[in-house]
Design a protein around this motif. Sequence first.
Motif, PDB file in Angstrom:
ATOM      1  N   PRO A  94       4.976  -3.966  -4.852  1.00  0.00           N
ATOM      2  CA  PRO A  94       5.341  -2.650  -4.067  1.00  0.00           C
ATOM      3  C   PRO A  94       5.786  -1.383  -5.006  1.00  0.00           C
ATOM      4  O   PRO A  94       5.455  -0.260  -4.996  1.00  0.00           O
ATOM      5  N   GLU A  95       6.510  -1.680  -6.081  1.00  0.00           N
ATOM      6  CA  GLU A  95       7.093  -0.966  -7.346  1.00  0.00           C
ATOM      7  C   GLU A  95       5.978  -0.220  -8.087  1.00  0.00           C
ATOM      8  O   GLU A  95       6.010   0.813  -8.369  1.00  0.00           O
ATOM      9  N   ALA A 103       0.825  -1.330   0.073  1.00  0.00           N
ATOM     10  CA  ALA A 103      -0.051  -0.004  -0.126  1.00  0.00           C
ATOM     11  C   ALA A 103       0.763   1.234  -0.056  1.00  0.00           C
ATOM     12  O   ALA A 103       1.969   1.294   0.320  1.00  0.00           O
ATOM     13  N   VAL A 104       0.202   2.265  -0.513  1.00  0.00           N
ATOM     14  CA  VAL A 104       0.943   3.611  -0.491  1.00  0.00           C
ATOM     15  C   VAL A 104      -0.209   4.805   0.007  1.00  0.00           C
ATOM     16  O   VAL A 104      -1.376   4.371  -0.073  1.00  0.00           O
ATOM     17  N   ILE A 120      -1.853   0.628 -13.898  1.00  0.00           N
ATOM     18  CA  ILE A 120      -1.622  -0.379 -12.822  1.00  0.00           C
ATOM     19  C   ILE A 120      -1.073  -1.587 -13.870  1.00  0.00           C
ATOM     20  O   ILE A 120      -0.559  -2.427 -13.652  1.00  0.00           O
ATOM     21  N   ILE A 121      -2.171  -1.579 -14.799  1.00  0.00           N
ATOM     22  CA  ILE A 121      -2.134  -2.605 -16.026  1.00  0.00           C
ATOM     23  C   ILE A 121      -0.516  -2.757 -16.706  1.00  0.00           C
ATOM     24  O   ILE A 121      -0.031  -3.794 -16.720  1.00  0.00           O
ATOM     25  N   ARG A 122      -0.327  -1.634 -17.241  1.00  0.00           N
ATOM     26  CA  ARG A 122       0.896  -1.483 -17.800  1.00  0.00           C
ATOM     27  C   ARG A 122       2.173  -1.856 -16.957  1.00  0.00           C
ATOM     28  O   ARG A 122       2.965  -2.562 -17.488  1.00  0.00           O
ATOM     29  N   ARG A 174       5.293   3.884  -8.076  1.00  0.00           N
ATOM     30  CA  ARG A 174       5.632   4.443  -9.270  1.00  0.00           C
ATOM     31  C   ARG A 174       4.050   5.153  -9.619  1.00  0.00           C
ATOM     32  O   ARG A 174       3.935   6.336 -10.091  1.00  0.00           O
ATOM     33  N   LEU A 175       3.103   4.723  -9.125  1.00  0.00           N
ATOM     34  CA  LEU A 175       1.724   5.017  -9.646  1.00  0.00           C
ATOM     35  C   LEU A 175       1.471   6.354  -8.681  1.00  0.00           C
ATOM     36  O   LEU A 175       1.016   7.339  -9.277  1.00  0.00           O
TER      37      LEU A 175
END
Length: 393
Positions: A359-360, A175-176, A348-350, A364-365
């Motif tokens: 987690p990465e 999570a973030v 997310i899909i890409r 990035r998102l």
Amino acid sequence: MAAAETEEGLLAEFLADTHNAALDLTTAVARCSKALGIQHSVVYLSDIQQRRLVPLTDVVSTLPIDDSIAGWTYRTQSLRVEESEFGGLTAWLPLVDGAERLGVLAVQSPVLDPSILRRGRTLSALLAMMITSKRAYKDSFVRLTRTEPMHLPAEMLRAFLPPRTIGNLHALSTAVLEPAYQIGGDAFDHSLTETTLHASILDAMGHDLASGLTTAVSLAACRNARRTGADLPELVECVDSALSQWLPDQFCTGVLMQLDMSTGLLRWSNCGHPPPLLIRDQRVVPGALDRESDPPMGLPSLLAGRPRQVHELDLKAGDRVLLYTDGVTEARTEDGGLYGLTRFTNEIIRATAGGELAPEVLRRLIHSILDSQCEGLRDDATILLFEWRPPPR
């Protein structure tokens, strides 16, 4: 075998020395490195927003996570080797406690043979456990990993949050939460038992200390019930009861989920929150987790006497479930438009298709969302992603 036995002896001697338990981490790193026959090593910890790797020593500089070899090691949790500016070679090793990324370890040596790399991995594993055990009460770690002062509501909520990432062989949850220093009412929670992954996301009314307190009480009530073996409907009822008793003018939306890690059975309750998303075979399955939503927690009177609803779905191996707060989809882009659910899920899909670790993907998102803002987020933005990795049959 002889080399391994020597390393084991050196490590055992270091751990058996009772004086080492009280050492500050910098000194412990130096002594442990010496005990393992490592010429020199430096610990770098990730800052709270996962943009920088901050060294424990002021002799070397902070490194960017997105544009450095050390950052590549952090992002991929993989070994990387380069020539050292001081001569010899530097091995960058990930500092990971369980599934939680803490930072990286730089091991410097004139040569990097299998023995040195093995000792470096031993050192990184030991240091990861030491850091986790000490950072709960060592404010020096907190100061090191913050780049600005934290507001009181954020300080209170972060004291309740679990590690960003947890996991085992069968499931992983990560999570973030942003804005890192000013959060008011958003929070996430996840935990593991021998059979079950528990995951939840919460969003309290308002953006002040009262909203933070509402979320903190909700988290505490949920955990208290969970740790006594309460089933999902009872968890939500405990939150309802706690808010009604202690904060009768406050409420909180949220999704509480339980995943049976052996069978893939997913059970959840949605309390006035955006529905979770199911990602299967690198695409979002439309409407897979859309169900009728109950009223927010803290408003049990709106249930008109009926119990909270619990929904069920059988996951398939490799499925990912995505929970988020509306601060994510309602964030504004540079042109003034909404970030939106489509762009959110496409990113997310890409990233998933590109083979990035979960987690990465979220790191990035959330940076993409933050960097697209002109004046900062208007609301807290929280994302939780978990994946089921069933045991082989």
